[in-house]
Motif scaffolding. Structure first.
Motif, PDB file in Angstrom:
ATOM      1  N   VAL A 247       0.892  -1.039  -0.011  1.00  0.00           N
ATOM      2  CA  VAL A 247       0.051   0.018  -0.060  1.00  0.00           C
ATOM      3  C   VAL A 247       0.957   1.304   0.025  1.00  0.00           C
ATOM      4  CG1 VAL A 247      -1.682   1.307   1.322  1.00  0.00           C
ATOM      5  CG2 VAL A 247      -1.766  -1.376   1.361  1.00  0.00           C
ATOM      6  N   ASN A 248       0.685   2.177  -1.153  1.00  0.00           N
ATOM      7  CA  ASN A 248       1.541   3.151  -1.037  1.00  0.00           C
ATOM      8  C   ASN A 248       2.901   3.266  -0.701  1.00  0.00           C
ATOM      9  OD1 ASN A 248       1.838   5.932  -1.323  1.00  0.00           O
ATOM     10  ND2 ASN A 248       1.313   6.638   0.677  1.00  0.00           N
ATOM     11  N   ILE A 249       3.531   2.443  -1.715  1.00  0.00           N
ATOM     12  CA  ILE A 249       4.991   2.259  -1.314  1.00  0.00           C
ATOM     13  C   ILE A 249       5.837   3.539  -1.357  1.00  0.00           C
ATOM     14  CG2 ILE A 249       7.011   1.173  -2.500  1.00  0.00           C
ATOM     15  CD1 ILE A 249       5.294  -1.255  -3.098  1.00  0.00           C
ATOM     16  N   PRO A 250       5.572   4.380  -2.231  1.00  0.00           N
ATOM     17  CA  PRO A 250       6.335   5.589  -2.374  1.00  0.00           C
ATOM     18  C   PRO A 250       6.313   6.306  -0.932  1.00  0.00           C
ATOM     19  CG  PRO A 250       5.314   5.551  -4.434  1.00  0.00           C
ATOM     20  CD  PRO A 250       4.549   4.512  -3.485  1.00  0.00           C
ATOM     21  N   GLY A 251       5.078   6.203  -0.194  1.00  0.00           N
ATOM     22  CA  GLY A 251       4.940   6.943   1.193  1.00  0.00           C
ATOM     23  C   GLY A 251       5.511   6.111   2.476  1.00  0.00           C
TER      24      GLY A 251
END
Length: 426
Positions: free
Chosen positions: A248-252
């Motif tokens: 879930v939302n790897i960049p974050g």
């Protein structure tokens, strides 16, 4: 169970034995070899029962009605996995990466894929489906034999390994999770270098071509253990397997804290590791890359986006089994706009709304879906505490952020520095 009557529309198709086979058979989790093979061999085999009108249903005996209704419920809560435009983008990338890496001969480090997106976007379902299809084709290509088998052994042939990242991940727990996939005999006292070597041996001996690490977003880079896990994962890239990470939302999460967005090639690039050795495994000095792809939701702004959403709704509609359902139940009138508004185009939330709606339609006897009935169904999207950030994927950066402005210095002209300072000034 009474014998079927003459003219029974379900004769030769529906039997209680068939229902028991599907409903009661064990469903092992796919993070084991047996569970993954069960998923791979049974995916998509559920065929909906014949469509019956209320009059045809009324002619069935009580036992046959019960059987038919059970199978209808089974069908309505197992919506088909459709190739949406969002899933198609992910599918193309993973297929290209899996096949290309599998055919490489002398590349010391294989590029990997990260699949990011928020909850209910269909990441795990899409990745699992494309990896299962790859395993089907890979097994057929080699006549279901392991081309890298060690002479004199009878190791399981597992082209794809699916592992869920441990909740509190450490390098040892990740290695143990991979070894548990094969039910390998592990000693709790084994050192980390020994576990790493066992993983490397298992991946080679079982002919593994792809290693899927699901829920990778459980890693938090402020923990030293999680940073070690990330280094270990990157070291696995030199073991001749394709790494596919989903979360879930790897960049974050900070997993890409050192990565740079390549605007020209439109993917994230990870720089070389600073360390040349990770827990006894040699890491190559070539540039390590993961290509990050985002799973998006349905949009409803352009005619093309609207048509994509309508096609998806039609695929669901023809699958459902409600006695009073009519053509256009999900695609006609204001229903598409209603479903988009309720779910914001998120595939998982859309599926849950329709599945729960079908249950309510059968229980209430209304036997069809409409906006009034679906208003009674509460889903997570209706939670007032759900923010837009929870359903919108993070987009790649388009410009360099402006550096934070430094703190303004305090004016010290009128400060009293004490008697010593006054004497020195005099």
């Amino acid at each position: 169970m009474s014998a079927p009557k003459a003219g029974d529309p379900l004769v030769g198709w529906l039997s209680r034995e068939r229902i028991a086979e599907i409903v009661l058979r064990p469903k092992p989790h796919r993070d084991t070899f047996d569970g993954w093979q069960h998923y791979r061999l049974t995916r998509g085999e559920l065929v909906p029962p014949p469509l019956l009108t209320p009059r045809q249903w009324a002619t069935l005996s009580e036992d046959r009605r019960f059987d038919y209704d059970i199978f209808r419920r089974l069908t309505n809560v197992n919506l088909p996995l459709q190739q949406t435009p969002m899933a198609a983008k992910v599918t193309r990338l993973i297929k290209r990466r899996l096949l290309g890496n599998a055919l490489k001969q002398d590349d010391p480090t294989l590029a990997g894929v990260m699949v990011s997106g928020f909850g209910h976007y269909g990441k795990t379902a899409t990745v699992s489906a494309v990896c299962a299809a790859f395993e089907d084709s890979w097994l057929q290509l080699h006549d279901y034999l392991n081309p890298t088998a060690v002479p004199g052994t009878a190791d399981l042939h597992a082209p794809v390994v699916y592992v869920s990242t441990p909740v509190t991940a450490t390098p040892k727990s990740v290695c143990q999770a991979i070894l548990r996939f094969f039910r390998a005999d592990m000693r709790t006292s084994a050192t980390l270098p020994r576990l790493v070597q066992l993983v490397a041996d298992s991946l080679r001996d079982h002919g593994v071509r792809a290693l899927v690490l699901d829920d990778i977003s459980r890693l938090r880079m402020h923990r030293a253990d999680d940073q070690d896990v990330l280094d270990l994962i990157r070291a696995f890239m030199s073991l001749n397997v394709t790494l596919i990470l989903t979360g879930v939302n790897i960049p974050g999460t900070g997993l890409l804290r050192e990565a740079k967005w390549n605007a020209k090639q439109r993917h994230w690039v990870l720089p070389p590791l600073e360390s040349a050795r990770v827990h006894g495994l040699e890491v190559t000095q070539t540039e390590h890359r993961f290509e990050l792809v985002e799973m998006d939701r349905f949009r409803y702004s352009t005619s093309e986006q609207i048509n994509d959403f309508l096609r998806h709704l039609h695929g669901i509609e023809v699958h459902l089994r409600l006695l009073k359902a009519k053509s256009g139940m999900l695609t006609g009138g204001t229903m598409p706009e209603y479903l988009m508004r309720r779910t914001n185009g998120v595939v998982g939330l859309l599926g849950r709304l329709i599945e729960d709606g079908c249950q309510e339609a059968m229980d209430s006897g209304r036997e069809r879906l409409d906006e009034k009935l679906l208003d009674e169904i509460v889903i997570r999207r209706d939670d007032p505490d759900l923010t837009q950030d929870e359903i919108e994927p993070q987009t790649p950066p388009t410009s360099t952020p402006r550096p934070a402005r430094g703190r303004r210095h305090r004016n010290t002209v009128f400060d009293d520095h004490g008697p010593a300072a006054a004497d020195a000034a005099g």
